[in-house]
Every structure is written in C-alpha cells, then in structure tokens.
Design an enzyme around this catalytic site. Structure first.
Site, short mmCIF file in Angstrom:
data_model
loop_
_atom_site.label_atom_id
_atom_site.label_comp_id
_atom_site.label_asym_id
_atom_site.label_seq_id
_atom_site.Cartn_x
_atom_site.Cartn_y
_atom_site.Cartn_z
N ALA A 95 0.80 -1.22 0.00
CA ALA A 95 0.00 0.00 0.00
C ALA A 95 0.84 1.28 0.00
O ALA A 95 0.73 2.11 -0.91
CB ALA A 95 -0.95 -0.02 1.19
N VAL A 117 15.46 -6.28 -0.36
CA VAL A 117 16.54 -5.36 0.02
C VAL A 117 17.12 -5.84 1.35
O VAL A 117 16.40 -6.02 2.33
CB VAL A 117 16.03 -3.92 0.13
CG1 VAL A 117 17.11 -3.00 0.71
CG2 VAL A 117 15.61 -3.40 -1.24
N TRP A 156 -33.05 9.78 18.66
CA TRP A 156 -31.74 10.12 19.20
C TRP A 156 -30.76 9.01 18.80
O TRP A 156 -30.89 7.88 19.25
CB TRP A 156 -31.78 10.25 20.72
CG TRP A 156 -32.32 11.58 21.19
CD1 TRP A 156 -33.61 11.87 21.47
CD2 TRP A 156 -31.57 12.77 21.39
NE1 TRP A 156 -33.72 13.18 21.85
CE2 TRP A 156 -32.47 13.77 21.81
CE3 TRP A 156 -30.21 13.09 21.28
CZ2 TRP A 156 -32.08 15.06 22.12
CZ3 TRP A 156 -29.82 14.39 21.58
CH2 TRP A 156 -30.74 15.35 21.99
N ARG A 189 2.74 10.12 -11.34
CA ARG A 189 1.74 11.05 -11.87
C ARG A 189 2.32 12.46 -12.00
O ARG A 189 1.95 13.22 -12.90
CB ARG A 189 0.52 11.09 -10.97
CG ARG A 189 -0.31 9.82 -10.94
CD ARG A 189 -1.58 9.98 -10.12
NE ARG A 189 -2.23 8.70 -9.90
CZ ARG A 189 -2.15 7.99 -8.78
NH1 ARG A 189 -1.45 8.47 -7.75
NH2 ARG A 189 -2.76 6.83 -8.67
N ASP A 221 2.99 0.52 7.63
CA ASP A 221 3.03 -0.19 8.91
C ASP A 221 4.39 -0.15 9.60
O ASP A 221 4.52 -0.63 10.72
CB ASP A 221 2.62 -1.65 8.70
CG ASP A 221 1.17 -1.79 8.27
OD1 ASP A 221 0.45 -0.78 8.28
OD2 ASP A 221 0.77 -2.91 7.92
N CYS A 274 -5.91 -6.75 4.62
CA CYS A 274 -7.08 -6.76 5.51
C CYS A 274 -8.18 -7.70 5.00
O CYS A 274 -9.04 -8.13 5.77
CB CYS A 274 -7.65 -5.35 5.65
SG CYS A 274 -6.50 -4.16 6.35
N ARG A 328 3.30 1.48 -16.23
CA ARG A 328 3.32 2.92 -15.93
C ARG A 328 4.74 3.41 -15.68
O ARG A 328 4.96 4.39 -14.98
CB ARG A 328 2.42 3.20 -14.73
CG ARG A 328 0.99 2.72 -14.95
CD ARG A 328 0.08 3.01 -13.77
NE ARG A 328 -0.22 4.44 -13.70
CZ ARG A 328 0.08 5.20 -12.65
NH1 ARG A 328 0.70 4.68 -11.62
NH2 ARG A 328 -0.23 6.47 -12.65
N ASN A 337 -2.05 3.90 2.75
CA ASN A 337 -2.35 4.52 1.46
C ASN A 337 -2.23 6.05 1.52
O ASN A 337 -1.74 6.68 0.59
CB ASN A 337 -3.74 4.11 0.99
CG ASN A 337 -3.73 2.74 0.32
OD1 ASN A 337 -3.29 2.58 -0.80
ND2 ASN A 337 -4.23 1.74 1.04
#
Length: 462
Positions: free
Chosen positions: A13, A84, A440, A24, A289, A47, A74, A311
């Site tokens: 993410a 890594v 209520w 972009r 995270d 999740c 892209r 994200n």
C-alpha cells in the site's frame, strides 16, 4: 540532465501508492522509479485475507488492486521476489537479493522510500514453525493456510490471539466448518476495547459456538510423528488442533532501518515529520506499517498497522517526492472489525490509555438500537464514551452491536479530530429516519449521558 532515481522498498500500500503518485507528477525522463518487493504480489488488501480464507471473497486475485504488470506499464521498474538486505545511507544505495537467481547487487538512489510494513508476532516457542501453524500477513500466507486446511487430518482449529486478526480468523475457520478455539492471553478478547466492552465480544463469540479461553498463555505447539501440529499447550491445559492460526499482532518491520541508525520510536517504528520524511534525513521518507504516527488525542506517537493510513502515507510521500506538498497530521485511532454479525468499533482512547497520559475522565455507557425500536430488524447496540473530567472534551468511543453499528464510530472520529466536547456533540445534526436510527442516535445518547457525568464532576480516571 540525468533523471533522479527514486528507490522504493516495499511493494504494497504505502510503497506503491508513493511510487504511483510520484509517477503522476514526474515523467520517466525526470524521475526513474525502482521498487523492490520480496513477495509475488503488489498493491493488495492484507485486511481482506480473513474474508478470502472464510469464503466471502471468492478469489485471491480479487484482493489485488494493481498487479506488478500494471505498475510496470506505468514506467515503474518493479522487481518482485527481490529483497533489500542493506541500506547504505551515506552512499545513497541499497543492496538487493534476487530470490529467484540468488544474484546480489547494489542500486543507487537520490530519494528513498522505506515501506517495509510489519511482521507478525511469532513467539520463539517450541513447535511454532511446525507444518499446520500459520500466520496471515501476506497473500502467500493466506494461500498456504488454505492449502493446509485441505490437508488437515481433522476439523479442529486453534486461533492464538483475540485481536482483530484473531477474531476475524476465528470467523473464517468457523465458516470453513472447523471447531474453533481461541486462546487469548488477556482478560477479554479485543484488547483494543476496555474489558467491559470486550466481554460483550466474548459473549457473542460463545453464542456462535467459538470457544474463547482467556488468560491462556501458550507455552508450546505439540506435534505428531510426521511433524505436523496436533495440539497447543498453555500453562493450564492442552487444546487439540489440526491447524493453528496466529493472530497475536504485528510489529514494525524496521530491521533495515535499525541497522543503519535511522530514528525509531518507543514502539519500534520509524519516526517521520509531517511530510513523512524520516527525521534528520532530507532524502529518505517512510510510510505504512513500519512507522509510528502521532495520536492526536493522547499527544504521543503510536504504531497502528492499517491500510487506510498506509495509502494516505504513500500519497503524501509521492506528492512530496514528485515536487508537490502534503502532510499527515496524525490519527485518532479508529478501527472497525466483526465476528460473524457482531460489529466492533473503537476510536480515541481507552480508559487505560487516558490514565497512561495523565488524563482524568468520566465514562458513559448506554444501550440502544441501530434503528427505531419499533422498526423491523432493530438490533441492540452498546456505546461507551470517555470524556475529559471538567472540560468535557471527547476522549474516546467504543461500539459493539449489530445492524450497522460499527460505522457509527465515524461520527466520533470526526468529533475527536475536531476537538469537540460531548456537549457540543449533542447538537450534531445527524440523519434520522426509522429504518436508519432512533430519533436520538446512539452516539448522541451516549454524549448526553457523558454530559451529565461531566456536570456531576465525578472522575473515573486518575
């Protein structure tokens, strides 16, 4: 002029959101992007794994938002199955291991994003690595668990831990036709709630046929002659198991950062400024995270492993790397979950959190329904609210119920972010119609009761 190079460590993410947002804003001739992911998959919903395992989500690929091929299309040089192993901060380079070929090589960077995520807590107890014992952090983990369920010699599942992953995996195992036992070290399931609210979750799990054993510290995993798990032992008993699922929680995956002296917080996560730049390092960012974030209510950093934050971090990092500007001010600690039809939600501080930061508080707990009581299908809901002693500032809300109970916590999350008092909350103009709410709303009923407690001046906290 040669393009700058952005290196991203981690392909889920935060990492791929950062890479995508930077792309972009910058063309390949301005910014080349190399991303390393040690697994097979990118940009997926961890999740959603319990719901895939439980059969609510049909296919693994339904959880993948963007494949490696789509990222590469892209102009992002995405290298999967590549880990890594070292960061050279002074030399501005990282060393990577291609898990398929065994090749080890260095890649230079002008800007670095660390998005290494979190790792499941896996105690170093005897038998924890036995066949049939599974964590559920990645899609590979989920596939391994499903394969193991097919090979299981019986239909007994033991879930170790009763936090979000624990209760969600207990539901998944139940849906798969397993007899489920949950072993929980705490006094009640869902330690992110106060014990009185956790008790409601325990009662509901019992009603579903899930056996929950509290105060159960696991001491070892027992195995048979073939080496596969046969039981889980605690200090007080032994529980037969054909499969074991670990839901003990996660820790920030910061071994690479720790090795080179990058700043870590009290929970082991990387420390960043509001732009998600690692403190003291102009060309290194971190998100997801593996970082700690500011708790806007407590005023301290904390570690929260949620895709929503990851994200957002990635979007902010990508904007800053790409020449724009963005900040992440912090969180109030909102989370929702469920076990079968019971919905669980919390935001802000628990009682022990408030005490830990020296806040005096009052509490208010109410029972209501998610719809008008006379409307068909109205289900019970319990709301607990914490407010600061004397000032009445909202400190936290917990909700356990059915029929749309959990998402009501969003009202409280907005109120916490805005620094509202419980008295101000009682005037909120919330939507009403009998199919959706009583006259209520339950959150406002709790706020009214909290106002009374504040005015009475009786503190529950230190």
């Amino acid at each position: 002029m040669a393009a700058e190079r952005l290196v991203v460590i981690g392909g889920d993410a935060a990492g791929m959101s950062a890479a995508s947002q930077a792309r972009r804003l910058k063309e390949p001739d301005e910014l080349s992007i190399v991303a390393f992911e040690r697994g097979h998959f990118t940009s997926y919903s961890a999740c959603g794994i319990p719901y895939w395992v439980g059969g609510d989500v049909e296919k693994r690929d339904d959880l993948v938002a963007r494949t490696p091929e789509e990222h590469r299309a892209r102009s992002i040089d995405l290298r999967t199955r590549t880990e890594v192993t070292e960061i050279d901060v002074a030399g501005r380079r990282v060393r990577a291991l291609d898990r398929e070929s065994g090749e080890m090589y260095w890649t230079g960077f002008d800007k670095l994003v660390i998005a290494t995520g979190a790792r499941p807590v896996r105690p170093g107890l005897p038998g924890m690595d036995a066949p049939g014992v599974h964590g559920v952090q990645t899609l590979d983990d989920g596939q391994a668990l499903l394969d193991s369920l097919d090979r299981a010699p019986g239909r007994r599942a033991v879930v170790v831990g009763a936090g979000y992953i624990g209760v969600e995996m207990a539901e998944a195992m139940l849906k798969r036709g397993f007899e489920v036992t949950v072993l929980n070290r705490g006094a009640q399931p869902m330690a992110t709630l106060d014990p009185d609210m956790g008790r409601l979750v325990h009662d509901a799990m019992d009603g579903l046929g899930i056996t929950t054993v509290n105060g159960a510290a696991v001491t070892r995993i027992l195995t048979g002659e073939d080496g596969r798990v046969t039981a889980v032992a605690t200090e007080d008993g032994t529980y037969p198991a054909d499969v074991v699922v670990l839901g003990i929680g996660v820790e920030p995956e910061t071994a690479l950062a720790r090795a080179v002296g990058l700043p870590l917080g009290p929970h082991g996560g990387l420390l960043t400024d509001l732009s998600m730049r690692v403190v003291g390092h102009d060309n290194i960012w971190a998100g997801g995270d593996c970082v700690e974030v500011l708790d806007l209510v407590a005023g301290r950093t904390r570690h929260i492993a949620l895709g929503t934050h990851a994200n957002k971090h990635g979007q902010i990092i990508g904007s800053n790397v790409g020449g724009g500007y963005g900040t992440f001010p912090g969180v109030v600690g909102t989370a929702v979950s469920k076990v079968c039809d019971l919905e669980i939600a919390r935001t802000g501080l628990r009682e022990k959190d408030a005490r830990a930061v020296g806040l005096r508080y009052v509490t208010a707990t109410i029972e209501s329904t998610g719809r008008a009581g006379y409307y068909p299908g109205a289900q019970p809901m319990t709301v607990k609210m914490l407010a600061e002693y004397r000032t009445g500032r909202l400190l936290g809300v917990q909700i356990v119920g059915r029929d749309g109970a959990a998402k009501r916590v969003d009202v409280a999350a907005v109120a916490l972010t805005a620094g509202m008092t419980v008295e101000a909350m009682t005037a909120l103009d919330l939507g009403y119609a009998p199919p959706f709410s009583p006259v209520w709303d339950p959150v406002l009923v709790a706020a009214r009761k909290a106002v009374t407690a504040v005015r009475a001046g009786l503190s529950d906290g230190a």
